[in-house]
Motif scaffolding. Sequence first.
Motif, short mmCIF file in Angstrom:
data_model
loop_
_atom_site.label_atom_id
_atom_site.label_comp_id
_atom_site.label_asym_id
_atom_site.label_seq_id
_atom_site.Cartn_x
_atom_site.Cartn_y
_atom_site.Cartn_z
N HIS A 223 2.78 -4.91 9.68
CA HIS A 223 1.92 -5.10 8.51
C HIS A 223 2.25 -6.39 7.75
N GLN B 256 9.49 5.84 3.65
CA GLN B 256 10.21 7.03 3.18
C GLN B 256 10.50 7.99 4.32
N LYS B 257 9.58 8.08 5.28
CA LYS B 257 9.82 8.93 6.46
C LYS B 257 11.00 8.43 7.28
N GLN C 67 5.03 5.40 2.12
CA GLN C 67 5.28 6.74 2.66
C GLN C 67 5.90 6.66 4.05
N GLU C 68 5.46 5.68 4.84
CA GLU C 68 6.03 5.51 6.18
C GLU C 68 7.51 5.10 6.09
N GLN D 61 0.82 -1.20 0.00
CA GLN D 61 0.00 0.00 0.00
C GLN D 61 0.86 1.26 0.00
N THR D 62 0.38 2.30 -0.68
CA THR D 62 1.11 3.57 -0.77
C THR D 62 1.38 4.15 0.60
N LEU D 63 0.44 3.96 1.53
CA LEU D 63 0.60 4.47 2.89
C LEU D 63 1.85 3.89 3.55
N TYR D 64 2.05 2.59 3.40
CA TYR D 64 3.22 1.95 3.99
C TYR D 64 4.50 2.50 3.36
#
Length: 460
Positions: free
Chosen positions: A62, A10-11, A7-8, A2-5
């Motif tokens: 996840h 990348q943070k 992004q996490e 998922q894109t959300l993961y």
Amino acid sequence: MQTLYMQEFQKIVGAENVLTGQEDLFCYSYDATPGYSHLPEAVIIPENVQQVSAILKLANQHEIPVYPRGSGTNLSAGCVPLKGGIVLLMNRFDHIIDVDLENLVVVTEPGVIVADLNNLAAKHGLIYPPDPGTVATATLGGTIAENAGGLRGLKYGVSKHYVMGLEVVLANGDILHTGGRNVKDVSGYDLTKLFTGSEGTLGVITQATLKLVPAPECKKSIMAVFKNLDNAGKTVAGIIAAKITPATLEIMDNATIRTVEDYAHVGLPLDAEAVLLIEVDGMPEVVAKEANEVLRVLKTNHADAIQVAQNDAERDKLWAARRAALPALAKLRPTTYVEDATVPRSKVPEFLREVSRIAKEFNVTIGTFGHAGDGNMHPTIVCDSRDLKEMESVKKAMNEIFLSAIKLGGTLSGEHGIGLGKLPWMEQQHGSKVMDAMKSIKRALDPNLILNPGKLVGEC
């Protein structure tokens, strides 16, 4: 994923350190093992242990598969991201942190190249003995995870004999420190040895404390030619029985001899059934005595020709034949499978004959060379993976090779590891109860099965 993961992640490491382009994913979809490839969903490049911990915490939460990777020189498909997920690229962990000359240890990160550590050690008159064939490119983390060995394994052992302590990140992100700089330490389970050779299935190595040893003052190399394979086998046994432990005791079979001679023109006799390459090292007086004893054993066992290197140039020329074995065989065909089945050293001649029989039975080209002193053989199959009919024969030949090693009391691997490549034969070697015990350890340390899943012990 998922894109959300994404992004996490990348943070945690920065967007520039999360690779998702198809060309990047393809580059990390395979290792040095032919026939295995699978695209990951991302390649993540951490720079410190805190980032590794955060990545694993998120992946574990996840249930995202994570595949630790160094230089990708693995020969058992141990780096292939079988179930997608993340390739965790550890190459930026490339610092040697401390060289402790009082205790003869070095503290290093896992991305350091093995040859670079040895070059540094050499400045202090020391060596780090494990010397895999990919020493110039393999990382320390990868060689520790695979418990790699090399030509010096007979006398000096393999990676596990030099790993004194580890920093390891578990699947849940916990950071463990095992062992240390103590020569003796029996306080509790030996977790250092557990993680060494675990092929990235139990934790991610982020730091290692390694033992160094004094470099030998003197070396003497000898090459012996045998037209009778049994005489070569008796020689190996005779050298060990004479209470001599050479630094290296290598063998090449006839198929390899012919290929090497055609490739490198080093003067090997084409009718020889075996060539032994032997090196003794240590104090000059000890080397002289052991070399003379080796020569006596060679003559007793009817070596057909003996050559002793008188200087470094002659030594290099002798070892050029052994160094040429793999590139010579690889030049024959587009695809090269380098295996490392290991048998008791007394069974080496019988194993070589079995490999020769298998090659003829299935009409495949196999050259065998390896570490005769510790029984670690490298049957090398050269073929063309585009020829589907030939590949069926190759698979059958591999099966027979591994079954033959097990039947002779041997093991599937002496230094390359199990990965995916040798997984089908693990239960035949160990039995179901041992496999269940291994899987229990895996589930205890990695209950969500995210670390290098599907490798070493298979599905849990």
